[in-house]
Design a protein around this motif. Structure first.
Motif, short mmCIF file in Angstrom:
data_model
loop_
_atom_site.label_atom_id
_atom_site.label_comp_id
_atom_site.label_asym_id
_atom_site.label_seq_id
_atom_site.Cartn_x
_atom_site.Cartn_y
_atom_site.Cartn_z
N ARG A 148 0.85 -1.20 0.00
CA ARG A 148 0.00 0.00 0.00
C ARG A 148 0.88 1.23 0.00
O ARG A 148 2.05 1.16 0.32
CB ARG A 148 -0.88 0.05 1.26
N GLU A 149 0.27 2.37 -0.31
CA GLU A 149 1.01 3.63 -0.24
C GLU A 149 1.33 3.95 1.21
O GLU A 149 0.63 3.54 2.13
CB GLU A 149 0.22 4.75 -0.89
N PHE A 150 2.36 4.73 1.40
CA PHE A 150 2.86 5.06 2.74
C PHE A 150 1.78 5.73 3.60
O PHE A 150 1.63 5.39 4.77
CB PHE A 150 4.09 5.96 2.62
N GLY A 151 1.04 6.67 3.02
CA GLY A 151 0.02 7.39 3.79
C GLY A 151 -1.15 6.53 4.22
O GLY A 151 -1.89 6.88 5.13
N ALA A 152 -1.33 5.38 3.59
CA ALA A 152 -2.46 4.50 3.93
C ALA A 152 -2.10 3.48 5.00
O ALA A 152 -2.95 2.70 5.41
CB ALA A 152 -2.92 3.77 2.67
N LEU A 153 -0.87 3.50 5.47
CA LEU A 153 -0.45 2.52 6.47
C LEU A 153 -0.85 2.96 7.86
O LEU A 153 -0.66 4.10 8.25
CB LEU A 153 1.08 2.34 6.40
N ASP A 154 -1.43 2.04 8.63
CA ASP A 154 -1.81 2.32 10.01
C ASP A 154 -0.60 2.05 10.92
O ASP A 154 0.43 1.54 10.45
CB ASP A 154 -3.02 1.47 10.42
N PRO A 155 -0.67 2.40 12.20
CA PRO A 155 0.49 2.23 13.08
C PRO A 155 1.04 0.80 13.12
O PRO A 155 2.25 0.60 13.14
CB PRO A 155 -0.02 2.65 14.45
N GLU A 156 0.15 -0.19 13.10
CA GLU A 156 0.60 -1.57 13.14
C GLU A 156 1.37 -1.93 11.87
O GLU A 156 2.42 -2.59 11.91
CB GLU A 156 -0.59 -2.52 13.32
N ALA A 157 0.86 -1.49 10.70
CA ALA A 157 1.53 -1.76 9.43
C ALA A 157 2.87 -1.01 9.35
O ALA A 157 3.85 -1.52 8.81
CB ALA A 157 0.64 -1.38 8.26
N LEU A 158 2.91 0.21 9.90
CA LEU A 158 4.15 0.97 9.91
C LEU A 158 5.20 0.31 10.79
O LEU A 158 6.39 0.30 10.46
CB LEU A 158 3.89 2.40 10.38
N GLU A 159 4.76 -0.23 11.91
CA GLU A 159 5.70 -0.92 12.79
C GLU A 159 6.25 -2.16 12.09
O GLU A 159 7.45 -2.44 12.13
CB GLU A 159 5.01 -1.31 14.10
N ALA A 160 5.37 -2.91 11.39
CA ALA A 160 5.81 -4.08 10.64
C ALA A 160 6.76 -3.67 9.52
O ALA A 160 7.74 -4.37 9.23
CB ALA A 160 4.60 -4.83 10.08
N LEU A 161 6.48 -2.55 8.87
CA LEU A 161 7.34 -2.04 7.80
C LEU A 161 8.73 -1.71 8.34
O LEU A 161 9.74 -2.06 7.74
CB LEU A 161 6.72 -0.81 7.15
#
Length: 156
Positions: A103-116
């Motif tokens: 997904r695009e960076f702006g569409a990532l939620d905190p959990e997805a950002l942590e996984a990223l």
């Protein structure tokens, strides 16, 4: 200290705010010494504002702060891998890859950002992103020209 904008911004976020509440807050944080805001020391003022800020944190602002923290960590990891973090098109193109986030960076939620961020740290540990070897430039072929020369010397 002449600027009390932080205090008044916090005071306006209270469900009920009036002069009496302001005086009670100032008395509480000055130990009963004064009810006047301008007579507070800068340390007392900072302590009072920090306490008000903590008490007014709602779920939305806590989540927004958490999102900002995870975005910052992910962007820092991308920067370490050599991705230009000033170009949002590159960031989004990188994140859209299904192996990265899908997904695009702006569409990532905190959990997805942590996984990223975890995934990016793993990539960094394994040696970073593999750069595609530059393709050698192909030499342009010489065009073949056919020249017709009659053998008998006469043009056809």
């Amino acid at each position: 200290m002449n600027n009390y904008s932080r205090f008044y911004a916090l005071l306006n976020r209270l469900p009920v705010h009036d002069e009496e509440i302001k005086e009670r807050l100032v008395l509480q944080y000055t130990g009963g010494r004064t009810p006047r805001l301008r007579e507070m020391t800068s340390a007392e003022y900072r302590t009072m504002c920090d306490a008000l800020d903590r008490s007014l944190k709602d779920g939305w602002s806590i989540r927004r702060e958490q999102l900002r923290k995870y975005r910052s960590a992910a962007l820092k990891q991308m920067q370490r891998l050599g991705i230009d973090t000033t170009d949002w098109a590159r960031i989004n193109a990188f994140c859209r890859d299904p192996r990265i986030a899908g997904r695009e960076f702006g569409a990532l939620d905190p959990e997805a950002l942590e996984a990223l961020a975890v995934k990016l740290r793993s990539i960094e540990r394994r040696g970073g992103l593999k750069q595609l070897a530059p393709q050698p430039a192909l030499k342009p072929r010489a065009k073949q020209h056919i020249i017709y020369v009659p053998l008998d010397g006469l043009p056809n």
